[in-house]
Write a protein that holds these residues in place. Structure first.
Motif, PDB file in Angstrom:
ATOM      1  N   ASP A  61      74.083 -75.970  28.163  1.00 33.38           N
ATOM      2  CA  ASP A  61      73.218 -75.183  29.050  1.00 33.38           C
ATOM      3  C   ASP A  61      74.059 -74.131  29.757  1.00 33.38           C
ATOM      4  O   ASP A  61      75.273 -74.246  29.889  1.00 33.38           O
ATOM      5  CB  ASP A  61      72.560 -76.094  30.105  1.00 33.38           C
ATOM      6  N   SER A  62      73.359 -73.084  30.242  1.00 33.09           N
ATOM      7  CA  SER A  62      74.060 -72.043  30.999  1.00 33.09           C
ATOM      8  C   SER A  62      74.540 -72.614  32.329  1.00 33.09           C
ATOM      9  O   SER A  62      73.904 -73.481  32.912  1.00 33.09           O
ATOM     10  CB  SER A  62      73.126 -70.861  31.255  1.00 33.09           C
ATOM     11  N   SER A  63      75.675 -72.126  32.794  1.00 33.92           N
ATOM     12  CA  SER A  63      76.218 -72.601  34.064  1.00 33.92           C
ATOM     13  C   SER A  63      76.243 -71.455  35.061  1.00 33.92           C
ATOM     14  O   SER A  63      76.214 -70.289  34.683  1.00 33.92           O
ATOM     15  CB  SER A  63      77.638 -73.151  33.858  1.00 33.92           C
ATOM     16  N   ASN A  64      76.280 -71.811  36.347  1.00 31.55           N
ATOM     17  CA  ASN A  64      76.243 -70.771  37.367  1.00 31.55           C
ATOM     18  C   ASN A  64      77.560 -69.990  37.379  1.00 31.55           C
ATOM     19  O   ASN A  64      78.644 -70.563  37.320  1.00 31.55           O
ATOM     20  CB  ASN A  64      75.949 -71.368  38.748  1.00 31.55           C
ATOM     21  N   ALA A  65      77.419 -68.664  37.434  1.00 27.36           N
ATOM     22  CA  ALA A  65      78.596 -67.797  37.409  1.00 27.36           C
ATOM     23  C   ALA A  65      79.094 -67.499  38.811  1.00 27.36           C
ATOM     24  O   ALA A  65      80.290 -67.424  39.057  1.00 27.36           O
ATOM     25  CB  ALA A  65      78.265 -66.494  36.681  1.00 27.36           C
ATOM     26  N   THR A  66      78.160 -67.315  39.738  1.00 25.78           N
ATOM     27  CA  THR A  66      78.546 -67.002  41.115  1.00 25.78           C
ATOM     28  C   THR A  66      77.384 -67.325  42.037  1.00 25.78           C
ATOM     29  O   THR A  66      76.307 -67.724  41.592  1.00 25.78           O
ATOM     30  CB  THR A  66      78.926 -65.506  41.243  1.00 25.78           C
ATOM     31  N   THR A  67      77.611 -67.149  43.308  1.00 27.61           N
ATOM     32  CA  THR A  67      76.575 -67.418  44.305  1.00 27.61           C
ATOM     33  C   THR A  67      76.449 -66.223  45.230  1.00 27.61           C
ATOM     34  O   THR A  67      77.450 -65.719  45.756  1.00 27.61           O
ATOM     35  CB  THR A  67      76.920 -68.673  45.136  1.00 27.61           C
ATOM     36  N   LEU A  68      75.194 -65.732  45.409  1.00 32.44           N
ATOM     37  CA  LEU A  68      74.923 -64.652  46.350  1.00 32.44           C
ATOM     38  C   LEU A  68      74.513 -65.263  47.676  1.00 32.44           C
ATOM     39  O   LEU A  68      73.582 -66.073  47.727  1.00 32.44           O
ATOM     40  CB  LEU A  68      73.813 -63.747  45.811  1.00 32.44           C
ATOM     41  N   GLU A  69      75.184 -64.900  48.725  1.00 34.54           N
ATOM     42  CA  GLU A  69      74.885 -65.445  50.048  1.00 34.54           C
ATOM     43  C   GLU A  69      74.041 -64.447  50.821  1.00 34.54           C
ATOM     44  O   GLU A  69      74.501 -63.357  51.165  1.00 34.54           O
ATOM     45  CB  GLU A  69      76.182 -65.745  50.808  1.00 34.54           C
ATOM     46  N   ALA A  70      72.789 -64.813  51.094  1.00 33.84           N
ATOM     47  CA  ALA A  70      71.905 -63.991  51.918  1.00 33.84           C
ATOM     48  C   ALA A  70      71.897 -64.553  53.337  1.00 33.84           C
ATOM     49  O   ALA A  70      72.520 -65.584  53.626  1.00 33.84           O
ATOM     50  CB  ALA A  70      70.500 -63.979  51.333  1.00 33.84           C
ATOM     51  N   ALA A  71      71.183 -63.901  54.205  1.00 35.66           N
ATOM     52  CA  ALA A  71      71.188 -64.309  55.613  1.00 35.66           C
ATOM     53  C   ALA A  71      70.533 -65.667  55.801  1.00 35.66           C
ATOM     54  O   ALA A  71      70.937 -66.452  56.651  1.00 35.66           O
ATOM     55  CB  ALA A  71      70.486 -63.255  56.462  1.00 35.66           C
ATOM     56  N   ASP A  72      69.487 -65.937  54.991  1.00 33.60           N
ATOM     57  CA  ASP A  72      68.721 -67.156  55.190  1.00 33.60           C
ATOM     58  C   ASP A  72      68.914 -68.188  54.081  1.00 33.60           C
ATOM     59  O   ASP A  72      68.527 -69.332  54.219  1.00 33.60           O
ATOM     60  CB  ASP A  72      67.225 -66.837  55.308  1.00 33.60           C
ATOM     61  N   LYS A  73      69.519 -67.797  52.969  1.00 32.09           N
ATOM     62  CA  LYS A  73      69.586 -68.715  51.844  1.00 32.09           C
ATOM     63  C   LYS A  73      70.680 -68.292  50.874  1.00 32.09           C
ATOM     64  O   LYS A  73      71.016 -67.120  50.780  1.00 32.09           O
ATOM     65  CB  LYS A  73      68.225 -68.750  51.122  1.00 32.09           C
ATOM     66  N   ASP A  74      71.244 -69.262  50.115  1.00 29.40           N
ATOM     67  CA  ASP A  74      72.210 -68.963  49.061  1.00 29.40           C
ATOM     68  C   ASP A  74      71.501 -68.988  47.711  1.00 29.40           C
ATOM     69  O   ASP A  74      70.697 -69.897  47.437  1.00 29.40           O
ATOM     70  CB  ASP A  74      73.342 -70.000  49.058  1.00 29.40           C
ATOM     71  N   TYR A  75      71.789 -67.973  46.862  1.00 31.42           N
ATOM     72  CA  TYR A  75      71.153 -67.872  45.551  1.00 31.42           C
ATOM     73  C   TYR A  75      72.204 -68.061  44.463  1.00 31.42           C
ATOM     74  O   TYR A  75      73.207 -67.357  44.422  1.00 31.42           O
ATOM     75  CB  TYR A  75      70.474 -66.505  45.372  1.00 31.42           C
ATOM     76  N   VAL A  76      71.956 -69.034  43.560  1.00 32.76           N
ATOM     77  CA  VAL A  76      72.867 -69.285  42.450  1.00 32.76           C
ATOM     78  C   VAL A  76      72.525 -68.335  41.304  1.00 32.76           C
ATOM     79  O   VAL A  76      71.358 -68.205  40.914  1.00 32.76           O
ATOM     80  CB  VAL A  76      72.761 -70.749  41.977  1.00 32.76           C
ATOM     81  N   VAL A  77      73.533 -67.652  40.751  1.00 24.80           N
ATOM     82  CA  VAL A  77      73.334 -66.685  39.673  1.00 24.80           C
ATOM     83  C   VAL A  77      73.799 -67.297  38.356  1.00 24.80           C
ATOM     84  O   VAL A  77      74.926 -67.796  38.249  1.00 24.80           O
ATOM     85  CB  VAL A  77      74.119 -65.383  39.947  1.00 24.80           C
ATOM     86  N   TYR A  78      72.908 -67.305  37.357  1.00 23.85           N
ATOM     87  CA  TYR A  78      73.245 -67.786  36.021  1.00 23.85           C
ATOM     88  C   TYR A  78      73.383 -66.589  35.089  1.00 23.85           C
ATOM     89  O   TYR A  78      72.588 -65.638  35.156  1.00 23.85           O
ATOM     90  CB  TYR A  78      72.151 -68.717  35.478  1.00 23.85           C
ATOM     91  N   VAL A  79      74.369 -66.597  34.186  1.00 21.82           N
ATOM     92  CA  VAL A  79      74.590 -65.511  33.228  1.00 21.82           C
ATOM     93  C   VAL A  79      74.367 -66.051  31.823  1.00 21.82           C
ATOM     94  O   VAL A  79      74.976 -67.050  31.431  1.00 21.82           O
ATOM     95  CB  VAL A  79      76.023 -64.942  33.339  1.00 21.82           C
ATOM     96  N   SER A  80      73.454 -65.416  31.093  1.00 21.81           N
ATOM     97  CA  SER A  80      73.148 -65.837  29.734  1.00 21.81           C
ATOM     98  C   SER A  80      73.522 -64.729  28.769  1.00 21.81           C
ATOM     99  O   SER A  80      73.263 -63.556  29.031  1.00 21.81           O
ATOM    100  CB  SER A  80      71.652 -66.157  29.618  1.00 21.81           C
ATOM    101  N   ASN A  81      74.151 -65.102  27.645  1.00 23.17           N
ATOM    102  CA  ASN A  81      74.567 -64.124  26.647  1.00 23.17           C
ATOM    103  C   ASN A  81      73.350 -63.689  25.844  1.00 23.17           C
ATOM    104  O   ASN A  81      72.741 -64.484  25.126  1.00 23.17           O
ATOM    105  CB  ASN A  81      75.629 -64.745  25.727  1.00 23.17           C
ATOM    106  N   GLY A  82      73.009 -62.422  25.966  1.00 25.71           N
ATOM    107  CA  GLY A  82      71.819 -61.923  25.282  1.00 25.71           C
ATOM    108  C   GLY A  82      71.942 -61.965  23.778  1.00 25.71           C
ATOM    109  O   GLY A  82      70.943 -61.954  23.060  1.00 25.71           O
ATOM    110  N   GLY A  83      73.169 -61.995  23.289  1.00 26.92           N
ATOM    111  CA  GLY A  83      73.349 -62.022  21.842  1.00 26.92           C
ATOM    112  C   GLY A  83      73.132 -63.402  21.245  1.00 26.92           C
ATOM    113  O   GLY A  83      72.949 -63.535  20.032  1.00 26.92           O
TER     114      GLY A  83
END
Length: 754
Positions: free
Chosen positions: A448-470
């Protein structure tokens, strides 16, 4: 809503309900319905136990009045009940024991024993007062004469709970509070009997003389002396009959089966509705609505609430995993309902039998019997999953054929289809590949895809997943053509399809693999059908599987309710064995003899015979609660033997012939023995006869104790004198001190010289 560990369930429940009322008053459109409240259940049980304590105390006082026929000595003894209870509660407070179902059950069971010491003391004072002694002399001499026996009898009763510290598991957790409560109350009653009772008697019995014995008691005591005289002539026959009754009683009680705890009635139950796997949520909801409507038609039902069934893991995490084909319905009955939960459950099943769904009713989800689990569980342990599946299927078939089992599962309910890849090592080697290298190339494609990084917003943290389009999502059909990199004979890199070096097959696999003791296992489970006992059904299952051919490296381990029962029973039996040792040592110290305590110990099997007969005739299973009753019996019943033999020793020390001392002690101690037994029996009878919710928990303990005291007391009055007559053959009294023997020798020598 769950309470925090340091708070009382009842208090938290009351505060939550008060808050609910405030919210509904502030918001007219808000309606809150409580579907499950442990606080209400606990309150009902506590009220039942408190009422049993009060009624038991009144019945104990009534027995005193009947025997003594005088209000003054009855008042003296009755005074010991509230003082002992208050003392016990104070000691409970300082030792951290709360007022809970277990501790209050201990008080209810001990209420009849609180007056035992005071009865023996006041009866002896009363008798001496009637013989013409002054009130002061009667109070001092009467209490002194029985001090040794009541200290020994109290300590034997208290010490039966001391071995709890050597037990472990749920048995210890359940009964530490009960043991401490009974110990506190009995020790308080001992102190009161030796101090307050003689002091009160010296003031209240100034003008009292012993009443003439009633005609009934005269006839009864005369008949007892005749029976005892006959028994002393046929001692061997008496002992053989007593032993035969013990064996018969055990065989009869065993036919009722075993249980962890008796089922208890409550106001709350759960109904589970399950449709076929392919049912939609709309279909499940519509059928559940129909079930709810039919349940609400019942007279004893007040509230019903339904929700989609959720796995226990999802409930803890607040996640999804909700099922679309099953629901749980919480049913709340009236507190004054006319029928039991079992009767209501059967009517629910009858009313919903035509709906074409699997409907089950759990009537014990709120009470303590739910702690014991239910049904049969068998762990099939080993290494290879395919072999485990095969064995589990065969074991499930055998379990299903046993009478009394239902809802048998082979442990594959949570299984799913899997694609199995088997690498041909010889073909792989031709391309310079090992099994591990092939796996290393396939695994990234399936991961499965794994989280690449985390975006920290003022009210919540968002986990970013990167998928290879190819990348293309692999399907089972595409796996055979998946290209694997290897090397040919000349060392050049080549790509070959997976199907060339591996075989692909579809099979069924578990969604998760369970492990215990470094072994994989699959659990075969079965419920117990209505009308059957878990102990008896488990025994039949074990007998059927005893000859099952288990391959080498694999094993069958029973882990269901019956194993919990057996473990708890073994813990209580250990506790009982240690208690008997402690009692013997205490009596050795009391009588300064190894033989006399051995004679008194014969009262224990007599009490057990009565307890087993009580379980049989009441239809109660042999449960952990009932076994605690046997532990109590061991501590109570020896008291009668101690009182009898102690007085026999005193009479023989005064020079009375052995046979005459036995008859006189039996006749004199008949009344206090019967009084102490009847006060305990009547005090416990309220728990047996009570129809209140929660009374079922302590009922097996009360039944065991009552049966043991009824049978054991009557047989003790006959069997113990017979055993005493058999073992005590020497002319001198074994309990007499060395100084007393020297005085007797000097007196005889002086007579010879004269």
């Amino acid at each position: 809503l769950q309470r925090q560990t340091v708070y009382s369930t009842g208090d938290v429940s009351d505060r939550i309900l008060e808050k609910f009322d405030e919210l509904m008053e502030d918001n007219e459109d808000l309606l809150l319905v409580t579907l499950m409240d442990q606080g209400v259940y606990i309150d009902l049980v506590m009220d039942s136990i408190v009422s049993n304590i009060l009624m038991g105390g009144l019945l104990a006082i009534f027995i005193l009045l009947v025997f003594l026929k005088d209000l003054r000595p009855t008042m003296v003894v009755a005074f010991s009940i509230p003082v002992s209870l208050v003392t016990a509660i104070v000691c409970m407070y300082f030792s951290g024991v709360t007022l809970n179902i277990i501790s209050l059950s201990g008080l209810a069971l001990g209420i009849g024993m609180l007056v035992d010491n005071s009865i023996v003391v006041i009866e002896n004072i009363y008798r001496m007062r009637g013989e013409g002694k002054s009130i002061l002399e009667a109070a001092i001499e009467g209490s002194r004469e029985v001090t040794g026996s009541i200290i020994a009898s109290t300590m034997t009763t208290v010490c039966v709970f001391a071995p709890i510290v050597f037990t472990e598991g749920i048995t210890r957790q359940l009964f530490v509070d009960m043991g401490l409560t009974i110990a506190y109350s009995l020790l308080a009653s001992l102190i009161i009997a030796l101090t307050v009772v003689p002091a009160m008697a010296s003031k209240l019995l100034t003008k009292t003389k012993e009443q003439k014995e009633g005609r009934f008691f005269v006839v009864m005591s005369g008949g007892y002396v005749k029976v005892l005289g006959w028994a002393l002539k046929c001692k061997s026959l008496v002992l053989v009959l007593a032993l035969a009754m013990l064996v018969i009683s055990f065989a009869l009680a065993w036919t009722n089966g075993t249980a962890f705890m008796s089922d208890m009635d409550s106001t709350q139950m759960t109904v589970s509705v399950r449709l076929p796997e392919d049912a939609t949520l709309e279909e499940t909801g519509a059928l559940t609505d129909t079930v709810v409507e039919r349940i609400l038609e019942l007279e004893d039902i007040t509230d019903v609430g339904a929700m989609v069934s959720t796995s226990s893991l999802a409930m803890l995490t607040g996640g999804g995993n909700s099922s679309t084909n099953s629901t749980d319905i919480y049913v709340v009955a009236r507190e004054d309902k006319k029928r039991s939960n079992e009767e209501i459950a059967q009517e629910i099943l009858d009313r919903t039998a035509d709906l074409g769904a699997e409907i089950t009713v759990d009537t014990s989800s709120m009470d303590m019997s739910a702690m014991g689990g239910s049904g049969i569980s068998i762990q099939v342990r080993g290494r290879e999953l395919d072999t485990l599946r095969q064995i589990a299927g065969e074991v499930a078939s055998i379990v299903e054929s046993v009478e009394g089992t239902s809802q048998v599962s082979d442990g594959m309910a949570e299984s799913g289809e899997e694609l199995r890849i088997t690498v041909d090592k010889e073909k792989a080697v031709q391309y310079g590949l090992t099994v591990a290298q092939v796996f290393a190339q396939i695994a990234p494609k399936l991961a499965d895809s794994s989280n690449a990084t985390t975006l920290e917003a003022a009210d919540k943290d968002y986990v970013v997943y990167v998928s290879n389009g190819g990348d293309t999502e692999l399907t089972r059909a595409m796996m055979a053509d998946l290209l694997i990199k290897g090397t040919d004979e000349e060392g050049r890199e080549v790509e070959i399809p997976l199907s060339e070096i591996a075989g692909l097959s579809s099979t069924v696999s578990l969604s998760s693999i369970s492990r215990v003791d470094q072994n994989r296992y699959i659990e075969v489970s079965a419920a117990i059908a209505d009308g059957y006992n878990v102990g008896q059904v488990s025994a039949r299952v074990e007998a059927r599987l005893a000859d099952f051919p288990v391959p080498e490296g694999y094993s069958l381990v029973f882990s269901g309710e019956n194993e919990m029962i057996n473990d708890a029973i073994s813990q209580v039996l250990l506790m009982l064995l240690l208690a008997v040792v402690f009692m013997y040592l205490i009596m050795v110290a009391q009588f300064q003899s190894l033989l006399l305590p051995f004679i008194i110990m014969f009262t224990i099997p007599l009490a057990f015979t009565g307890g087993l007969l009580g379980l049989f005739f009441s239809g109660s299973e042999i449960s952990v609660i009932a076994l605690i009753g046997f532990v109590m019996l061991a501590g109570i019943i020896v008291n009668n033997g101690i009182v009898l033999i102690d007085y026999m020793n005193q009479l023989r020390e005064q020079g009375m012939e052995k046979r005459q001392a036995i008859l006189t002690a039996g006749r004199t101690r008949l009344r206090p023995v019967l009084m102490t037994a009847l006060t305990t029996i009547l005090a416990l009878s309220t728990m047996v006869l009570s129809k209140d919710m929660g009374a079922e928990m302590a009922k097996p303990m009360a039944v065991t104790t009552i049966g043991g005291l009824l049978y054991g007391t009557l047989l003790t009055l006959v069997v113990v004198p017979c055993i005493y007559d058999i073992f005590i053959r020497e002319k001198r009294q074994p309990g007499v001190s060395v100084k007393s023997r020297k005085r007797v020798k000097k007196a005889k020598a002086a007579e010879t010289e004269e």
